[in-house]
Every structure is written in structure tokens, then in C-alpha cells.
Write a protein that holds these residues in place. Sequence first.
Motif, PDB file in Angstrom:
ATOM      1  N   VAL A 166       6.367  -1.580   4.198  1.00 37.50           N
ATOM      2  CA  VAL A 166       7.612  -0.808   4.154  1.00 37.50           C
ATOM      3  C   VAL A 166       7.791  -0.186   2.770  1.00 37.50           C
ATOM      4  CG1 VAL A 166      10.120  -0.929   4.384  1.00 37.50           C
ATOM      5  CG2 VAL A 166       8.654  -2.238   5.943  1.00 37.50           C
ATOM      6  N   ALA A 167       7.585  -0.992   1.729  1.00 38.23           N
ATOM      7  CA  ALA A 167       7.708  -0.476   0.365  1.00 38.23           C
ATOM      8  C   ALA A 167       6.704   0.639   0.106  1.00 38.23           C
ATOM      9  CB  ALA A 167       7.514  -1.611  -0.641  1.00 38.23           C
ATOM     10  N   LEU A 168       5.466   0.447   0.525  1.00 34.26           N
ATOM     11  CA  LEU A 168       4.437   1.459   0.291  1.00 34.26           C
ATOM     12  C   LEU A 168       4.699   2.729   1.089  1.00 34.26           C
ATOM     13  CD1 LEU A 168       1.212  -0.747   0.234  1.00 34.26           C
ATOM     14  CD2 LEU A 168       2.460   0.200  -1.713  1.00 34.26           C
ATOM     15  N   THR A 169       5.351   2.606   2.232  1.00 35.42           N
ATOM     16  CA  THR A 169       5.716   3.791   3.009  1.00 35.42           C
ATOM     17  C   THR A 169       6.736   4.628   2.249  1.00 35.42           C
ATOM     18  OG1 THR A 169       5.214   2.700   5.117  1.00 35.42           O
ATOM     19  CG2 THR A 169       6.732   4.569   5.189  1.00 35.42           C
ATOM     20  N   ALA A 170       7.699   3.970   1.616  1.00 32.46           N
ATOM     21  CA  ALA A 170       8.688   4.701   0.815  1.00 32.46           C
ATOM     22  C   ALA A 170       8.064   5.359  -0.402  1.00 32.46           C
ATOM     23  CB  ALA A 170       9.806   3.757   0.381  1.00 32.46           C
ATOM     24  N   LEU A 171       6.923   4.847  -0.847  1.00 35.60           N
ATOM     25  CA  LEU A 171       6.247   5.386  -2.033  1.00 35.60           C
ATOM     26  C   LEU A 171       5.132   6.367  -1.680  1.00 35.60           C
ATOM     27  CD1 LEU A 171       5.962   2.065  -4.069  1.00 35.60           C
ATOM     28  CD2 LEU A 171       7.597   3.927  -4.441  1.00 35.60           C
ATOM     29  N   ALA A 173       2.179   5.845  -0.348  1.00 33.95           N
ATOM     30  CA  ALA A 173       0.898   5.322  -0.803  1.00 33.95           C
ATOM     31  C   ALA A 173      -0.244   5.832   0.080  1.00 33.95           C
ATOM     32  CB  ALA A 173       0.923   3.798  -0.790  1.00 33.95           C
ATOM     33  N   VAL A 174      -1.453   5.730  -0.456  1.00 32.91           N
ATOM     34  CA  VAL A 174      -2.662   6.124   0.261  1.00 32.91           C
ATOM     35  C   VAL A 174      -3.629   4.940   0.248  1.00 32.91           C
ATOM     36  CG1 VAL A 174      -4.651   7.691   0.295  1.00 32.91           C
ATOM     37  CG2 VAL A 174      -2.382   8.553  -0.355  1.00 32.91           C
ATOM     38  N   LEU A 175      -4.180   4.599   1.411  1.00 35.51           N
ATOM     39  CA  LEU A 175      -5.140   3.506   1.513  1.00 35.51           C
ATOM     40  C   LEU A 175      -6.559   4.060   1.400  1.00 35.51           C
ATOM     41  CD1 LEU A 175      -3.672   1.444   4.496  1.00 35.51           C
ATOM     42  CD2 LEU A 175      -2.984   1.455   2.096  1.00 35.51           C
ATOM     43  N   THR A 176      -7.383   3.372   0.620  1.00 33.54           N
ATOM     44  CA  THR A 176      -8.806   3.670   0.567  1.00 33.54           C
ATOM     45  C   THR A 176      -9.532   2.645   1.421  1.00 33.54           C
ATOM     46  OG1 THR A 176      -8.611   4.543  -1.678  1.00 33.54           O
ATOM     47  CG2 THR A 176     -10.813   3.968  -0.917  1.00 33.54           C
ATOM     48  N   VAL A 177     -10.323   3.105   2.371  1.00 36.45           N
ATOM     49  CA  VAL A 177     -11.068   2.197   3.247  1.00 36.45           C
ATOM     50  C   VAL A 177     -12.542   2.546   3.179  1.00 36.45           C
ATOM     51  CG1 VAL A 177      -9.063   1.963   4.763  1.00 36.45           C
ATOM     52  CG2 VAL A 177     -10.853   3.600   5.357  1.00 36.45           C
ATOM     53  N   ARG A 178     -13.374   1.541   3.430  1.00 36.31           N
ATOM     54  CA  ARG A 178     -14.824   1.756   3.386  1.00 36.31           C
ATOM     55  C   ARG A 178     -15.453   1.226   4.659  1.00 36.31           C
ATOM     56  NH1 ARG A 178     -19.086   0.272  -1.489  1.00 36.31           N
ATOM     57  NH2 ARG A 178     -20.971   0.857  -0.354  1.00 36.31           N
ATOM     58  N   GLY A 179     -16.317   2.040   5.241  1.00 36.99           N
ATOM     59  CA  GLY A 179     -17.060   1.651   6.425  1.00 36.99           C
ATOM     60  C   GLY A 179     -18.505   2.060   6.287  1.00 36.99           C
ATOM     61  N   GLN A 180     -19.268   1.973   7.367  1.00 37.01           N
ATOM     62  CA  GLN A 180     -20.685   2.321   7.322  1.00 37.01           C
ATOM     63  C   GLN A 180     -20.903   3.800   7.001  1.00 37.01           C
ATOM     64  OE1 GLN A 180     -23.528   0.064  10.014  1.00 37.01           O
ATOM     65  NE2 GLN A 180     -21.686   0.070  11.278  1.00 37.01           N
ATOM     66  N   PRO A 187      -3.404   8.343   4.268  1.00 41.09           N
ATOM     67  CA  PRO A 187      -1.998   8.184   3.875  1.00 41.09           C
ATOM     68  C   PRO A 187      -1.348   7.097   4.728  1.00 41.09           C
ATOM     69  CG  PRO A 187      -2.558  10.496   4.153  1.00 41.09           C
ATOM     70  CD  PRO A 187      -3.722   9.713   4.688  1.00 41.09           C
ATOM     71  N   ILE A 188      -0.528   6.279   4.110  1.00 41.18           N
ATOM     72  CA  ILE A 188       0.032   5.160   4.857  1.00 41.18           C
ATOM     73  C   ILE A 188       0.887   5.638   6.035  1.00 41.18           C
ATOM     74  CG2 ILE A 188       2.132   4.865   3.461  1.00 41.18           C
ATOM     75  CD1 ILE A 188       1.473   1.751   3.728  1.00 41.18           C
ATOM     76  N   GLY A 189       1.452   6.821   5.928  1.00 41.24           N
ATOM     77  CA  GLY A 189       2.221   7.357   7.048  1.00 41.24           C
ATOM     78  C   GLY A 189       1.376   7.660   8.265  1.00 41.24           C
ATOM     79  N   ASP A 190       0.053   7.785   8.074  1.00 40.42           N
ATOM     80  CA  ASP A 190      -0.870   8.037   9.184  1.00 40.42           C
ATOM     81  C   ASP A 190      -1.641   6.785   9.589  1.00 40.42           C
ATOM     82  OD1 ASP A 190      -0.170  10.742   9.094  1.00 40.42           O
ATOM     83  OD2 ASP A 190      -1.774  11.208   7.659  1.00 40.42           O
TER      84      ASP A 190
END
Length: 324
Positions: A166-171, A173-180, A187-190
Motif C-alpha cells: 500500500v505504501a509503495l503504491t502511494a509512492l 514504486a517500480v519492481l525489478t524482477v529477474r527471470g530466464q 510499476p507497482i500499479g501494474d
Amino acid sequence: MKNFGYTSVRDAGEAVRLAGRTPGAAFVAGGTDLLNLMKDGVTRPEHLIDVNRLDLARITENATGLRIGGLARMRGVSEHQAVTRGWPVISEALLASASPQVRNMASIGGNLLQRTRCGYFRDSASPCNKRVPGSGCPALEGWSRGHAVLGGSDACIAVHASDLAVALTALEAVLTVRGQAGERKIPIGDFYRRPGTTPHVENALRPGELITAVEVPRSQAARKSKYLKLRDRATFEFAVVSVAVAIDLRGRSVRDVRLAFGGIGTVPWRSREAENELRGRELSAETVARAGKALVRDAKPRHDNEFKVELVQRALAEVLEGLR
């Protein structure tokens, strides 16, 4: 509990490669949610990949913002000087979460991926569309006090559990993810998915992907941010209603504002409708009241949780009053 394999890895590339070629694999860090789900028979991974030795626990600050490693622990983030100074809503949300013992163990990535606390989901003997697609949702006609009033569907009304999300949504924020296939940013909203007809699909992660970092932009609104959590007991309890506010004020005039809410939505709930009632206006009781009404305009409460419609408006008013 069923038998499962276990591997401890030292490299993020090794972790995602192993996850990609191992059916039924799951990452484990603090394990504060996953292990309970396994004990309850709610999830049954074939193989656990221990990622605790990966170099993903750093917290760094630069000119553009804050970067939090996916394996940083909740306690470390909540107490970090850069966080408390520039993004206080993150610290407040984490300190309102769980217990000190859990905060010592739980990782940031794991917190963002924790599963709902819906009692029907956690009870493996009950039908649940999240757990067994197509089996039904008892909450629709059953006990729904802790369930969502926004973002639900005919398949699921389970509320999202994470305070941090919830806090990161208000800010924003963007998540970095790693896969193959490599690294990507979301973006956290997505990131979080509303249930619709597929409540078992909860987020935008692809199979085998790992959250490696959270990036939070720097802003005046982030510096003047706050988290309020209303719950049934003072500690180790999930939100009945929560509010995250990031606001840029000039005097009493709102230059910019971002609002996110927990306890009321099937995902961390951002209300641009409420923001639009505040942005560019004086922060008065009348303006705040209009924002609250805009927030719940599309709410669909049930008998057991209709009190949340009024409660969340009062919570929003309390936070904004404290920031004036």
C-alpha cells in the motif's frame, strides 16, 4: 506435509535457471508466509529454492531515489535512515506489520508476495477460487467482515494483505524482477491483478521470476508521507482499513498528492478519483470530505463489511488532518 526438494543457491542467475527447469519450484527467503501455507496444505511446492545467500539485501540512495534489495529484511528497511528521512510512509507501514520477530526474518520481496488472509483461502477444506479455480467463493454469501469492498468480482472478494504494498503504491514504486529471459521492471500499479474471472492469477510475475529490487522515486510528496493502519488489536494483526498518503503542500494548497488504501481492496487500492478532488485545492474539511466520497463511490460492501465504507473515509480525513 508432503516431501519436497531443497536447494540453496548463491547466484541470482542460478536461482532463476533452477526455478525454470524445476516444475513446482518456489523461492524461499524468510519463509514467514510460505511455510505456514505449506503446513496448512494450501500450497504444495515440489522444490524450495533458498535465495538467502544472494547479494540482494542492500539499501541504497541516490539522486533519483531509493533502491531496496528484494532480500532486505523488513526491520532493516524500517530503521534505515534514508527511508525514515525521505520515505517515512515505508518505515511506518513496515513497523505496523507483523511482529518484531517476523520483521527480523521477512524479506521485502516475500512481503510483497504474501497471500491473502481470507479464512476460506487458508482453510484447505473450504472451496476457494484462488486456491482451486472454479471451486467457488464462500465469502460471497458467508462471513465477509475482512473482505474487500472495492475491486472484487463474482469469483473473489479476498482483500490484499501487505501494508508495504500500500505504501509503495502511494509512492509509485517500480519492481525489478529477474527471470530466464533477463531483467524487467514493473510499476507497482501494474503488478497486482484484480481477481476478475481468474483470482488465482494474483500478480504479473512470470513462472520462475524473482523480485530482485524495489525502486522508489524521490519527491517532495514522498518526504511528507504517512501511513495509518486501523486493526482489531494493537500488534500482529492485519489491517481492517489502512491509508497511505504522499502529499506536496504549499501552505494549505495541495500541489500533488497520491493516495493508496489497504483492507478495502482486492489489490493495494489507489484512488485517482480521490486525488483529483484534492490536487490544486485547499486542504479543507470540505475538500477532504469530497475526496472520501470519491474514494468509495464504486464500493460494493456486504452486510459484514459495510462499516468499512465510512471507516476508510474517516481514516483518510485523520491522516490528512495530521499532515496539514
